[in-house]
Design an enzyme around this catalytic site. Structure first.
Site, mmCIF file in Angstrom:
data_model
loop_
_atom_site.group_PDB
_atom_site.id
_atom_site.type_symbol
_atom_site.label_atom_id
_atom_site.label_comp_id
_atom_site.label_asym_id
_atom_site.label_seq_id
_atom_site.Cartn_x
_atom_site.Cartn_y
_atom_site.Cartn_z
ATOM 1 N N ARG A 122 0.320 -17.588 1.306
ATOM 2 C CA ARG A 122 -0.984 -17.694 2.004
ATOM 3 C C ARG A 122 -1.125 -16.697 3.150
ATOM 4 N NH1 ARG A 122 0.393 -23.217 1.375
ATOM 5 N NH2 ARG A 122 -0.625 -24.057 -0.470
ATOM 6 N N LYS A 144 -10.435 -4.322 3.476
ATOM 7 C CA LYS A 144 -10.858 -4.700 2.124
ATOM 8 C C LYS A 144 -9.655 -4.514 1.208
ATOM 9 C CE LYS A 144 -15.838 -3.977 1.944
ATOM 10 N NZ LYS A 144 -16.935 -3.189 1.355
ATOM 11 N N GLU A 186 -15.487 10.958 0.697
ATOM 12 C CA GLU A 186 -15.630 9.835 1.641
ATOM 13 C C GLU A 186 -15.837 10.357 3.065
ATOM 14 O OE1 GLU A 186 -16.086 6.839 0.574
ATOM 15 O OE2 GLU A 186 -14.779 6.366 -1.134
ATOM 16 N N LYS A 228 -15.712 4.475 10.859
ATOM 17 C CA LYS A 228 -15.453 3.261 10.065
ATOM 18 C C LYS A 228 -15.041 2.108 10.972
ATOM 19 C CE LYS A 228 -13.685 1.123 6.044
ATOM 20 N NZ LYS A 228 -13.119 1.187 4.726
ATOM 21 N N GLU A 238 -19.010 -7.616 5.951
ATOM 22 C CA GLU A 238 -20.141 -7.039 5.223
ATOM 23 C C GLU A 238 -21.282 -8.031 5.030
ATOM 24 O OE1 GLU A 238 -19.056 -4.118 2.236
ATOM 25 O OE2 GLU A 238 -20.883 -4.581 1.150
ATOM 26 N N ARG A 242 -22.042 -3.266 7.279
ATOM 27 C CA ARG A 242 -20.915 -2.609 6.613
ATOM 28 C C ARG A 242 -21.287 -2.034 5.248
ATOM 29 N NH1 ARG A 242 -14.531 -4.402 6.328
ATOM 30 N NH2 ARG A 242 -13.916 -2.693 4.970
ATOM 31 N N ASN A 246 -21.034 2.001 1.756
ATOM 32 C CA ASN A 246 -21.086 2.142 0.293
ATOM 33 C C ASN A 246 -22.104 3.175 -0.157
ATOM 34 O OD1 ASN A 246 -19.083 0.404 -0.694
ATOM 35 N ND2 ASN A 246 -20.336 -1.344 -0.094
ATOM 36 N N HIS A 249 -21.887 4.670 -3.588
ATOM 37 C CA HIS A 249 -20.976 3.845 -4.378
ATOM 38 C C HIS A 249 -21.671 3.059 -5.494
ATOM 39 C CE1 HIS A 249 -18.339 4.943 -1.131
ATOM 40 N NE2 HIS A 249 -17.348 4.195 -1.548
ATOM 41 N N HIS A 253 -19.710 3.643 -8.607
ATOM 42 C CA HIS A 253 -18.940 2.614 -9.320
ATOM 43 C C HIS A 253 -19.377 2.530 -10.779
ATOM 44 C CE1 HIS A 253 -17.604 0.166 -5.509
ATOM 45 N NE2 HIS A 253 -16.859 1.229 -5.723
ATOM 46 N N HIS A 266 -12.274 7.944 -7.939
ATOM 47 C CA HIS A 266 -13.245 7.187 -7.145
ATOM 48 C C HIS A 266 -14.113 8.137 -6.305
ATOM 49 C CE1 HIS A 266 -14.891 3.985 -4.656
ATOM 50 N NE2 HIS A 266 -14.494 4.644 -3.576
HETATM 51 P P1 NAD Z 1 -4.889 6.720 -5.626
HETATM 52 O O1 NAD Z 1 -4.305 5.658 -4.816
HETATM 53 O O2 NAD Z 1 -4.935 6.541 -7.095
HETATM 54 O O3 NAD Z 1 -4.151 8.071 -5.287
HETATM 55 C C1 NAD Z 1 -4.529 9.236 -5.948
HETATM 56 C C2 NAD Z 1 -3.346 9.945 -6.636
HETATM 57 O O4 NAD Z 1 -2.606 10.644 -5.662
HETATM 58 C C3 NAD Z 1 -2.385 9.005 -7.317
HETATM 59 O O5 NAD Z 1 -1.902 9.616 -8.483
HETATM 60 C C4 NAD Z 1 -1.276 8.894 -6.286
HETATM 61 O O6 NAD Z 1 -0.048 8.508 -6.843
HETATM 62 C C5 NAD Z 1 -1.234 10.279 -5.743
HETATM 63 N N1 NAD Z 1 -0.698 10.446 -4.406
HETATM 64 C C6 NAD Z 1 -0.840 9.616 -3.351
HETATM 65 N N2 NAD Z 1 -0.355 10.205 -2.254
HETATM 66 C C7 NAD Z 1 0.124 11.411 -2.629
HETATM 67 C C8 NAD Z 1 0.712 12.483 -1.928
HETATM 68 N N3 NAD Z 1 0.866 12.452 -0.598
HETATM 69 N N4 NAD Z 1 1.102 13.566 -2.611
HETATM 70 C C9 NAD Z 1 0.891 13.632 -3.963
HETATM 71 N N5 NAD Z 1 0.296 12.672 -4.671
HETATM 72 C C10 NAD Z 1 -0.089 11.573 -3.997
HETATM 73 O O7 NAD Z 1 -6.413 7.017 -5.180
HETATM 74 P P2 NAD Z 1 -7.143 7.106 -3.775
HETATM 75 O O8 NAD Z 1 -8.197 8.106 -3.954
HETATM 76 O O9 NAD Z 1 -6.188 7.253 -2.666
HETATM 77 O O10 NAD Z 1 -7.796 5.670 -3.633
HETATM 78 C C11 NAD Z 1 -8.750 5.223 -4.552
HETATM 79 C C12 NAD Z 1 -8.744 3.712 -4.535
HETATM 80 O O11 NAD Z 1 -9.115 3.258 -3.243
HETATM 81 C C13 NAD Z 1 -9.739 3.105 -5.498
HETATM 82 O O12 NAD Z 1 -9.111 2.040 -6.172
HETATM 83 C C14 NAD Z 1 -10.841 2.588 -4.614
HETATM 84 O O13 NAD Z 1 -11.503 1.481 -5.157
HETATM 85 C C15 NAD Z 1 -10.085 2.244 -3.379
HETATM 86 N N6 NAD Z 1 -10.903 2.232 -2.155
HETATM 87 C C16 NAD Z 1 -10.790 1.164 -1.349
HETATM 88 C C17 NAD Z 1 -11.508 1.130 -0.169
HETATM 89 C C18 NAD Z 1 -11.308 -0.030 0.768
HETATM 90 O O14 NAD Z 1 -12.066 -0.134 1.744
HETATM 91 N N7 NAD Z 1 -10.344 -0.873 0.549
HETATM 92 C C19 NAD Z 1 -12.326 2.201 0.186
HETATM 93 C C20 NAD Z 1 -12.404 3.293 -0.671
HETATM 94 C C21 NAD Z 1 -11.678 3.297 -1.843
HETATM 95 N N1 GLY Z 2 -15.255 1.480 1.668
HETATM 96 C C1 GLY Z 2 -16.279 0.587 2.084
HETATM 97 C C2 GLY Z 2 -15.839 -0.445 3.041
HETATM 98 O O1 GLY Z 2 -14.717 -0.472 3.467
HETATM 99 O O2 GLY Z 2 -16.620 -1.272 3.402
#
Ligand code: NAD
Ligand code: GLY
Length: 365
Positions: A122, A144, A186, A228, A238, A242, A246, A249, A253, A266
């Site tokens: 939890r 998130k 972003e 942010k 949100e 917030r 998006n 997005h 999405h 993404h």
């Molecule tokens: P990812 O985590 O898939 O990373 C991208 C690629 O880069 C992967 O292959 C990873 O292994 C590689 N990688 C990571 N660090 C590296 C480094 N230093 N050197 C070489 N390779 C490296 O993708 P991302 O773009 O980081 O994140 C996308 C995800 O984030 C999506 O799932 C999206 O929905 C999520 N997201 C979440 C929020 C949130 O607020 N929580 C906001 C935006 C996006």
């Molecule tokens: N990436 C959108 C949020 O964190 O709200």
């Protein structure tokens, strides 16, 4: 380069965001870490050989046990099965409710580790160590967390804040160019919704960012995190504000899901989605054509797509509309878009279907 620290103000859940070089080796000195006997680093098969040993060495000074779990790499693994493997590791090692999780990787690892931390016993503390530009400027901040469902992206999750975010800019040296560009999407997003001075700066510095100039990257990460943090502090869950984060997005999405997770990144979906949202804003009389053109040009210069056809066939608009119904901003089946209401200001609202179809047709041609 000196380390810059800002704080996200969330009362007793406030935490520091540290931005600088060489932070992986100094993690225990950046801020007080949660006290515990054990830590679990969650990473993936790509990041583990690059950075896990350094983080493990840094944490060994503070935690008696530092375990590692290595997830498969890719958006397509952001699911129950992979999440379960984190719980399997925690239980196999007898992890108690004080065990601290460290997310070492991009947004996929960060979102899943955060969700695992929210659920395990939890709730156990966790720390974000983002290693992609996208995760440093967006996903690691704000709490998130979650996984994808085959019927919709990020549909299962929780709001759960980390205790610290440590953005080591040096990790960006190994990031593939396509991933760097995805992160720039972003960064670009923050301009039209909140800060046209950042947008102007990006127009001047986009080439330096693409070339990984450290000073430029430090500014982009810092300003993105400031914006942010400010938005999240005002509306953590949100309820309204917030949602402006998006921007791009809703269309994005739909592109990600429509292409199949992992086919488009993404940030690439967000990039084409921002262009579409700007075109829609223009058709609603909220911004002029010059603004939509400026955004399109910046997106292109960042090495990102401005078009997103899902199908070879005619009805791209129909498929987009179907996918966008699932968007979390939808209310009673009506799709709500983040639109630009004059440069630097966002609004969330519905739009006439005929205009949405027109924009999709334009951006799928
Ligand atoms: P990812 O985590 O898939 O990373 C991208 C690629 O880069 C992967 O292959 C990873 O292994 C590689 N990688 C990571 N660090 C590296 C480094 N230093 N050197 C070489 N390779 C490296 O993708 P991302 O773009 O980081 O994140 C996308 C995800 O984030 C999506 O799932 C999206 O929905 C999520 N997201 C979440 C929020 C949130 O607020 N929580 C906001 C935006 C996006
Ligand atoms: N990436 C959108 C949020 O964190 O709200």
């Amino acid at each position: 380069m000196s380390t810059h620290t800002l704080t996200i103000a969330l009362g007793e859940r406030s935490y520091p965001i540290c931005i600088g070089s060489g932070l992986l080796d100094q993690l225990t000195q950046l801020a007080p870490l949660p006290k515990a006997s054990a830590a679990l680093i969650v990473t993936n098969t790509t990041v583990q050989p690059l950075y896990a040993a350094r983080l493990q060495a840094a944490l060994q000074g503070q935690y008696a046990q530092v375990q590692l779990v290595v997830l498969p790499d890719g958006e397509e693994h952001k699911n129950w099965q992979t999440l379960q493997s984190i719980f399997d590791t925690l239980l196999k090692h007898g992890a108690d409710r004080k065990t601290v999780l460290f997310a070492l990787g991009g947004g996929v690892v960060g979102d899943m580790t955060g969700f695992a931390a929210a659920c395990y016993m939890r709730g156990v503390p966790f720390v974000q160590v983002p290693t992609t530009l996208l995760s440093q400027v967006d996903s690691s901040v704000g709490g998130k967390t979650g996984i994808n469902h085959p019927l919709g992206k990020n549909m299962i999750g929780a709001f759960y804040q980390p205790r610290l975010v440590a953005c080591d800019l040096d990790t960006l040296d190994t990031l593939p160019a396509r991933e760097l560009s995805a992160g720039l999407a972003e960064v670009i997003k923050y301009g039209p919704i909140a800060d046209m001075a950042l947008f102007d700066w990006l127009e001047q510095n986009i080439d330096a960012l693409v070339a990984r100039d450290k000073t430029a990257l430090a500014h982009a990460v810092r300003r993105s995190c400031e914006i942010k943090a400010d938005v999240v502090a005002k509306d953590e869950r949100e309820s309204d504000l917030r949602a402006i984060l998006n921007f791009g997005h809703t269309f994005g999405h739909a592109i990600e899901a429509g292409m199949g997770y992992g086919v488009w990144l993404h940030g690439e979906g967000v990039a084409a989605g921002m262009v579409m949202a700007a075109e829609l804003s223009q058709r609603l009389g909220l911004v002029d054509a010059a603004f939509a053109l400026r955004l399109r040009s910046l997106v292109q210069r960042a090495g990102l797509p401005v078009k997103g056809a899902l199908l070879d066939a005619q009805d791209n608009a129909g498929r987009y509309l179907e996918l966008m119904q699932l968007d979390k901003k939808s209310q009673a089946g009506s799709i709500r878009f983040v639109l630009i209401d004059g440069p630097g200001k966002a609004v969330v609202r519905e739009a006439p279907e005929a205009l949405v179809r027109e924009v999709i047709d334009l951006c799928c041609a």
